[in-house]
Motif scaffolding. Sequence first.
Motif, PDB file in Angstrom:
ATOM      1  N   PHE A  33       0.840  -1.206   0.000  1.00  0.00           N
ATOM      2  CA  PHE A  33       0.000   0.000   0.000  1.00  0.00           C
ATOM      3  C   PHE A  33       0.871   1.251   0.000  1.00  0.00           C
ATOM      4  CE2 PHE A  33      -3.363  -2.917   0.925  1.00  0.00           C
ATOM      5  CZ  PHE A  33      -4.512  -2.283   0.443  1.00  0.00           C
ATOM      6  N   ASP A  34       0.367   2.264  -0.656  1.00  0.00           N
ATOM      7  CA  ASP A  34       1.079   3.544  -0.768  1.00  0.00           C
ATOM      8  C   ASP A  34       1.124   4.213   0.613  1.00  0.00           C
ATOM      9  OD1 ASP A  34       1.960   6.063  -1.292  1.00  0.00           O
ATOM     10  OD2 ASP A  34       0.277   6.637  -2.579  1.00  0.00           O
ATOM     11  N   PRO A  35       2.318   4.341   1.209  1.00  0.00           N
ATOM     12  CA  PRO A  35       2.380   4.908   2.569  1.00  0.00           C
ATOM     13  C   PRO A  35       2.072   6.393   2.600  1.00  0.00           C
ATOM     14  CG  PRO A  35       4.594   4.473   1.728  1.00  0.00           C
ATOM     15  CD  PRO A  35       3.638   4.000   0.669  1.00  0.00           C
ATOM     16  N   THR A  36       1.992   7.026   1.439  1.00  0.00           N
ATOM     17  CA  THR A  36       1.803   8.481   1.427  1.00  0.00           C
ATOM     18  C   THR A  36       0.342   8.885   1.174  1.00  0.00           C
ATOM     19  OG1 THR A  36       2.187   8.670  -0.951  1.00  0.00           O
ATOM     20  CG2 THR A  36       4.143   8.770   0.471  1.00  0.00           C
ATOM     21  N   GLY A  37      -0.526   7.898   0.933  1.00  0.00           N
ATOM     22  CA  GLY A  37      -1.912   8.266   0.616  1.00  0.00           C
ATOM     23  C   GLY A  37      -2.898   7.420   1.386  1.00  0.00           C
ATOM     24  N   PRO A  38      -4.203   7.648   1.173  1.00  0.00           N
ATOM     25  CA  PRO A  38      -5.220   6.834   1.834  1.00  0.00           C
ATOM     26  C   PRO A  38      -5.092   5.372   1.435  1.00  0.00           C
ATOM     27  CG  PRO A  38      -6.204   8.644   0.580  1.00  0.00           C
ATOM     28  CD  PRO A  38      -4.750   8.646   0.267  1.00  0.00           C
ATOM     29  N   ARG A  39      -5.315   4.488   2.402  1.00  0.00           N
ATOM     30  CA  ARG A  39      -5.143   3.051   2.161  1.00  0.00           C
ATOM     31  C   ARG A  39      -6.369   2.303   2.666  1.00  0.00           C
ATOM     32  NH1 ARG A  39      -0.244   4.231   5.721  1.00  0.00           N
ATOM     33  NH2 ARG A  39      -0.965   6.300   5.171  1.00  0.00           N
ATOM     34  N   SER A  40      -6.999   1.527   1.805  1.00  0.00           N
ATOM     35  CA  SER A  40      -8.134   0.790   2.343  1.00  0.00           C
ATOM     36  C   SER A  40      -8.468  -0.472   1.560  1.00  0.00           C
ATOM     37  CB  SER A  40      -9.354   1.693   2.460  1.00  0.00           C
ATOM     38  OG  SER A  40     -10.191   1.547   1.373  1.00  0.00           O
ATOM     39  N   ILE A  41      -9.121  -1.376   2.262  1.00  0.00           N
ATOM     40  CA  ILE A  41      -9.572  -2.647   1.679  1.00  0.00           C
ATOM     41  C   ILE A  41     -11.080  -2.725   1.893  1.00  0.00           C
ATOM     42  CG2 ILE A  41      -9.421  -5.169   1.841  1.00  0.00           C
ATOM     43  CD1 ILE A  41      -6.570  -4.815   2.996  1.00  0.00           C
ATOM     44  N   VAL A  42     -11.810  -3.084   0.843  1.00  0.00           N
ATOM     45  CA  VAL A  42     -13.254  -3.308   0.994  1.00  0.00           C
ATOM     46  C   VAL A  42     -13.583  -4.685   0.427  1.00  0.00           C
ATOM     47  CG1 VAL A  42     -15.582  -2.484   0.491  1.00  0.00           C
ATOM     48  CG2 VAL A  42     -13.720  -0.831   0.731  1.00  0.00           C
ATOM     49  N   LEU A  43     -14.305  -5.464   1.205  1.00  0.00           N
ATOM     50  CA  LEU A  43     -14.724  -6.797   0.769  1.00  0.00           C
ATOM     51  C   LEU A  43     -16.229  -6.767   0.534  1.00  0.00           C
ATOM     52  CD1 LEU A  43     -12.447  -7.099   3.198  1.00  0.00           C
ATOM     53  CD2 LEU A  43     -12.791  -9.496   2.765  1.00  0.00           C
ATOM     54  N   THR A  44     -16.651  -7.255  -0.627  1.00  0.00           N
ATOM     55  CA  THR A  44     -18.092  -7.340  -0.852  1.00  0.00           C
ATOM     56  C   THR A  44     -18.586  -8.639  -0.239  1.00  0.00           C
ATOM     57  OG1 THR A  44     -17.769  -6.196  -2.927  1.00  0.00           O
ATOM     58  CG2 THR A  44     -19.924  -7.147  -2.541  1.00  0.00           C
TER      59      THR A  44
END
Length: 240
Positions: A108-119
């Motif tokens: 993940f990019d340490p300089t920006g927003p980071r997220s995981i979404v599971l449907t």
Amino acid sequence: MRQHLVIGGTRGIGREVVKRLLATGEAVSVLGRKAPSPGDAEAAGVRYWTGDLATDPAGPLAEILARGPLGSLIFCHRFKGPGEAWDGELRTSLSATKAIIEAAAPHFDPTGPRSIVLTSSIVSHFVADEQPVGYHVAKAGMNQMARYYAVTLGARGIRVNTVSPSVFIKEESAAFYADNPELTARLSGITPLARMGFAGEVAEAILFLAGERASFITGQDLIVDGGISLQAPPSMARKL
Ligand SMILES: NC(=O)c1ccc[n+]([C@@H]2O[C@H](COP(=O)([O-])OP(=O)(O)OC[C@H]3O[C@@H](n4cnc5c(N)ncnc54)[C@H](OP(=O)(O)O)[C@@H]3O)[C@@H](O)[C@H]2O)c1
């Protein structure tokens, strides 16, 4: 180049997610079993990979991750295929999802927003006996998996959430619901919002959780069902 990765982004909700991400000008990588719909691969910023998570969870992941750091990782796949549904559901929805999250987390990019979404699905909470038991167990497991990773990946700034839709209309099923107006009317009749939802509306919920507006939300399950699950079953039965 920062990118978003959509697993199962060639059809249904995943395809709606991809369209919306591309509209923001971001780079998107997509994994599906088969090739995308005609024309989809021509959009600027998108790259498609094929692989079968049921047999090879790692698949082309290393190649995808080499494209650039991740902003979001979005899962929209479900098991469909030959073989026993129990094994297939657990392998595709749980084992492959876990393997991808663990392989992707350091990217993940340490300089920006980071997220995981599971449907996930409403069947993570309720029983829909037209679906197999493995689907229920896999979706319930997915919700708990999201909570686990929300805690364990939180210190890295990675948020992890699930979206649980009820039945909705997607491009691929629009003709079916149009050809079955009684079923569509019945489903609409028991929905507090008095209509069926659309894949694009589920995609919007996924992208809300994936994006910065949800910056302090993690480990949550967002039900997207027009309010169906708010009602007691006998109350719904009276509406039929
Ligand atoms: N449809 C509904 O009413 C509904 C309701 C509640 C929850 N959900 C959940 O919402 C999510 C999306 O549903 P959907 O109906 O939009 O799905 P869909 O149209 O069936 O699309 C599924 C996507 O996952 C990919 N995929 C499936 N198996 C795969 C595998 N083994 N390896 C790699 N990719 C694979 C498919 O690629 P290919 O097409 O190439 O196989 C496709 O891109 C699923 O998690 C589903 O459980 C759906």
